[in-house]
Design a protein around this motif. Structure first.
Motif, PDB file in Angstrom:
ATOM      1  N   GLU A 219      -0.665  -3.156  70.333  1.00 15.54           N
ATOM      2  CA  GLU A 219      -0.212  -2.449  69.142  1.00 15.54           C
ATOM      3  C   GLU A 219       0.041  -3.397  67.978  1.00 15.54           C
ATOM      4  O   GLU A 219      -0.068  -2.991  66.811  1.00 15.54           O
ATOM      5  N   ARG A 223      -5.326  -1.193  65.853  1.00 17.78           N
ATOM      6  CA  ARG A 223      -4.847   0.084  65.322  1.00 17.78           C
ATOM      7  C   ARG A 223      -5.361   1.241  66.176  1.00 17.78           C
ATOM      8  O   ARG A 223      -6.480   1.186  66.712  1.00 17.78           O
ATOM      9  N   PRO A 224      -4.573   2.330  66.300  1.00 16.60           N
ATOM     10  CA  PRO A 224      -5.062   3.517  67.013  1.00 16.60           C
ATOM     11  C   PRO A 224      -6.330   4.053  66.355  1.00 16.60           C
ATOM     12  O   PRO A 224      -6.474   4.023  65.133  1.00 16.60           O
ATOM     13  N   PHE A 240      -7.531   1.967  71.000  1.00 16.56           N
ATOM     14  CA  PHE A 240      -7.238   1.138  69.851  1.00 16.56           C
ATOM     15  C   PHE A 240      -8.518   0.424  69.422  1.00 16.56           C
ATOM     16  O   PHE A 240      -9.398   0.154  70.252  1.00 16.56           O
TER      17      PHE A 240
END
Length: 294
Positions: A219, A223-224, A240
């Motif tokens: 995280e 990034r998602p 991600f």
């Protein structure tokens, strides 16, 4: 693959107001998928190998031919997006189904299934998807290869062009899998294609022994991608993205907690350094041969 694609910006592409099939085609191209020459697509009106096997056993036991529409409500319309997907000339599922290891359902069969074939129940009452007293049925259009779990849209949304998709998760019933059918098929490609066409490694949480937990590392650096978590066979997997790489982290029951797929060996190596994994050549899988895609 000279251009670097930043999958950390994929959520923006997913949310952009343009035809979703353009995004699916672009994603397939970015990972090197091409429609194999001389191959006919999977026919829309066809029976899965698993269903054919079970039906043959049933007919052998009873001596009666099974009604192919027993589990179908023929009064329900088929969403526009589903028929569009079947007819795509670049559809990596219909032309290369062994990349996916899932079975399509067409015509759509209900859950609960009046024929007794489908494994999932309908929605419980109450639930977060329909109002009290509403239609609790679902229309299944895709299933895990052995029908251990299934993907469906609400029967009450059958008249929508691109309805939401739910995934069956055993005793927990149904959860949201995608905000639309078209998004679901982009997600399905993102789950299946990179590990086949990219440089990949599958790892456990304990392969990152020093420093913070691996989820914190992921995280912090990536990034998602904008999807709902992938739900299949007990998995609960978040996707991600970063430069030329997709990182999947599972907090459910997937075989591996972490899967990293890079469009190049350098992209995979860069992600390994970022996350603190000590490179082990024996664990790295190079892209597979094209003939294995057919």
């Amino acid at each position: 693959m000279t251009e670097i694609i930043d999958y950390g910006r994929f959520a923006d592409r997913l949310a952009a107001p343009r035809p979703r099939w353009d995004l699916l085609r672009e994603f397939q191209d970015e990972w090197g998928y091409t429609v194999p020459a001389g191959v006919d697509p999977w026919p829309k009106w066809s029976e899965s190998e698993h269903h054919a096997y079970v039906r043959a056993l049933h007919e052998e036991w009873t001596g009666e031919e099974e009604d192919p529409f027993q589990g179908v409500d023929r009064t329900l319309p088929v969403p526009k997006a589903l028929d569009e997907w079947w007819d795509l000339p670049f559809n990596s599922f219909t032309y290369s189904p062994r990349l996916y290891w899932t079975n399509p359902e067409y015509p759509l069969t209900l859950r609960p299934d009046p024929s007794g074939y489908g494994v999932s129940e309908g929605l419980p009452e109450p639930n977060p998807f329909v109002e009290p007293g509403g239609d609790l049925r679902l229309c299944c259009f895709m299933a895990e290869y052995e029908y251990c779990n299934e993907w469906a849209y609400l029967a009450s949304e059958a008249g929508h062009d691109d309805p939401r998709v739910l995934a069956s998760v055993g005793e927990d019933g149904w959860v949201l899998q995608a905000r639309s059918i078209s998004e679901f098929f982009v997600l399905l490609a993102a789950v299946r294609l990179p590990s086949h066409f990219g440089w990949s490694v599958q790892l456990g949480d304990d392969d990152f022994p020093d420093g913070p937990p691996v989820r914190e590392r992921i995280e912090a650096a990536y990034r998602p991608m904008g999807f709902q978590n992938w739900r299949e066979l007990g998995a609960d997997t978040a996707l991600f993205g970063g430069p030329d790489v997709i990182v999947r982290h599972d907090t459910g029951m997937a075989d591996f907690a972490v899967e990293i797929s890079g469009r190049s060996r350098d992209a995979l190596a860069a992600t390994a350094r970022t996350l603190g994994w000590t490179w082990d050549e024996d664990l790295v899988e190079p892209p597979r041969k094209d003939e294995e895609s057919q």
